[in-house]
Design an enzyme around this catalytic site. Sequence first.
Site, PDB file in Angstrom:
ATOM      1  N   LYS A  18       0.808  -1.216   0.000  1.00  0.00           N
ATOM      2  CA  LYS A  18       0.000   0.000   0.000  1.00  0.00           C
ATOM      3  C   LYS A  18       0.853   1.284   0.000  1.00  0.00           C
ATOM      4  O   LYS A  18       0.576   2.209  -0.743  1.00  0.00           O
ATOM      5  CB  LYS A  18      -0.851   0.022   1.273  1.00  0.00           C
ATOM      6  CG  LYS A  18      -2.307  -0.045   1.011  1.00  0.00           C
ATOM      7  CD  LYS A  18      -3.135  -0.323   2.261  1.00  0.00           C
ATOM      8  CE  LYS A  18      -2.457  -0.329   3.596  1.00  0.00           C
ATOM      9  NZ  LYS A  18      -2.787   0.826   4.443  1.00  0.00           N
ATOM     10  N   ARG A  93     -10.865   2.467   8.305  1.00  0.00           N
ATOM     11  CA  ARG A  93     -10.475   1.107   8.661  1.00  0.00           C
ATOM     12  C   ARG A  93     -11.667   0.182   8.803  1.00  0.00           C
ATOM     13  O   ARG A  93     -11.495  -1.026   8.950  1.00  0.00           O
ATOM     14  CB  ARG A  93      -9.719   1.119   9.995  1.00  0.00           C
ATOM     15  CG  ARG A  93      -8.267   1.412   9.821  1.00  0.00           C
ATOM     16  CD  ARG A  93      -7.514   1.173  11.111  1.00  0.00           C
ATOM     17  NE  ARG A  93      -6.207   1.790  11.032  1.00  0.00           N
ATOM     18  CZ  ARG A  93      -5.136   1.171  10.538  1.00  0.00           C
ATOM     19  NH1 ARG A  93      -5.215  -0.062  10.119  1.00  0.00           N
ATOM     20  NH2 ARG A  93      -3.996   1.796  10.481  1.00  0.00           N
ATOM     21  N   ARG A 127      11.028 -10.002   5.576  1.00  0.00           N
ATOM     22  CA  ARG A 127      11.593  -8.648   5.634  1.00  0.00           C
ATOM     23  C   ARG A 127      12.725  -8.571   6.655  1.00  0.00           C
ATOM     24  O   ARG A 127      12.620  -9.118   7.749  1.00  0.00           O
ATOM     25  CB  ARG A 127      10.518  -7.622   6.028  1.00  0.00           C
ATOM     26  CG  ARG A 127       9.490  -7.423   4.967  1.00  0.00           C
ATOM     27  CD  ARG A 127       8.857  -6.060   5.042  1.00  0.00           C
ATOM     28  NE  ARG A 127       8.065  -5.853   6.256  1.00  0.00           N
ATOM     29  CZ  ARG A 127       7.089  -4.946   6.334  1.00  0.00           C
ATOM     30  NH1 ARG A 127       6.807  -4.185   5.293  1.00  0.00           N
ATOM     31  NH2 ARG A 127       6.425  -4.797   7.461  1.00  0.00           N
ATOM     32  N   ARG A 160      12.067  -6.679  12.208  1.00  0.00           N
ATOM     33  CA  ARG A 160      11.379  -5.699  13.055  1.00  0.00           C
ATOM     34  C   ARG A 160      10.358  -6.400  13.949  1.00  0.00           C
ATOM     35  O   ARG A 160       9.807  -7.430  13.574  1.00  0.00           O
ATOM     36  CB  ARG A 160      10.674  -4.645  12.189  1.00  0.00           C
ATOM     37  CG  ARG A 160      11.628  -3.905  11.271  1.00  0.00           C
ATOM     38  CD  ARG A 160      10.922  -2.787  10.580  1.00  0.00           C
ATOM     39  NE  ARG A 160       9.557  -3.171  10.204  1.00  0.00           N
ATOM     40  CZ  ARG A 160       8.713  -2.356   9.588  1.00  0.00           C
ATOM     41  NH1 ARG A 160       9.067  -1.144   9.286  1.00  0.00           N
ATOM     42  NH2 ARG A 160       7.499  -2.763   9.256  1.00  0.00           N
ATOM     43  N   ARG A 171      -2.755  -9.272  12.886  1.00  0.00           N
ATOM     44  CA  ARG A 171      -3.111  -8.135  12.029  1.00  0.00           C
ATOM     45  C   ARG A 171      -3.898  -8.558  10.795  1.00  0.00           C
ATOM     46  O   ARG A 171      -4.812  -7.860  10.368  1.00  0.00           O
ATOM     47  CB  ARG A 171      -1.842  -7.417  11.567  1.00  0.00           C
ATOM     48  CG  ARG A 171      -1.224  -6.602  12.643  1.00  0.00           C
ATOM     49  CD  ARG A 171      -0.417  -5.516  12.027  1.00  0.00           C
ATOM     50  NE  ARG A 171       0.133  -4.653  13.055  1.00  0.00           N
ATOM     51  CZ  ARG A 171       1.036  -3.731  12.838  1.00  0.00           C
ATOM     52  NH1 ARG A 171       1.502  -3.566  11.609  1.00  0.00           N
ATOM     53  NH2 ARG A 171       1.486  -2.978  13.805  1.00  0.00           N
TER      54      ARG A 171
END
Length: 218
Positions: A18, A93, A127, A160, A171
Amino acid sequence: MSRKKLRIVLFGPQGSGKGTQGQMLAERFNIPLIGAGDLFRKEIVDGTRLGFMVKEYVDHGSLAPDELVNAVITNRLKKIDLSKGFILDGYPRNVEQAQHLERLLKINLALYLRMSDTEAMRRLLGRRQCGQCRANFHVTDIPSPKGDECSMCDAPLIRREDDEEETIVRRLATFHFITEPLVSFYRQKGTLLTIQAEQTASEVFHDIVKKMAKLGFS
Ligand SMILES: [Zn+2]
């Protein structure tokens, strides 16, 4: 020359790219990219009564209620020049918030970046970030030529906290439950544009631009 003014909301699960698409679209169409997170931070920094209330939630790590979120968005959007159009990222949201936004401004394009949980997990779990210079890598998609070390500064690459498996699973579930109903909301409004996000960033971007042109946005 006049063109249809773009009033875009951009949504999709974490990992769907996004942020990248938002930036590319903002540049391509020369319109501001408005991140809901930034609006909240500004409200807190300004020390307004709303900002103070938001900060309470942020400090406790809990989600602010729709009424408060909507109030901040309303307040902040008034202060931004929206005359050229805009891309809104991170808001709405949920359907309640989308209904509120419709009363403020008529959105004419809801871009949904669709991605399977499997692919989102693969992207997010892979990542890596340099602990020192913050350069971004991906174990398979953008590997560092130096393996576990940063190709720029040799510092070790880290994952992270946000990218821990448990956090990602939570999530994604939240996205499906809370945010995905926006798909049928915007479909009913006739403004939904679904894009298959399981391609490279430039393929996704070209796909968006091509499909937008067909809808008269160019
Ligand atoms: Zn580095």
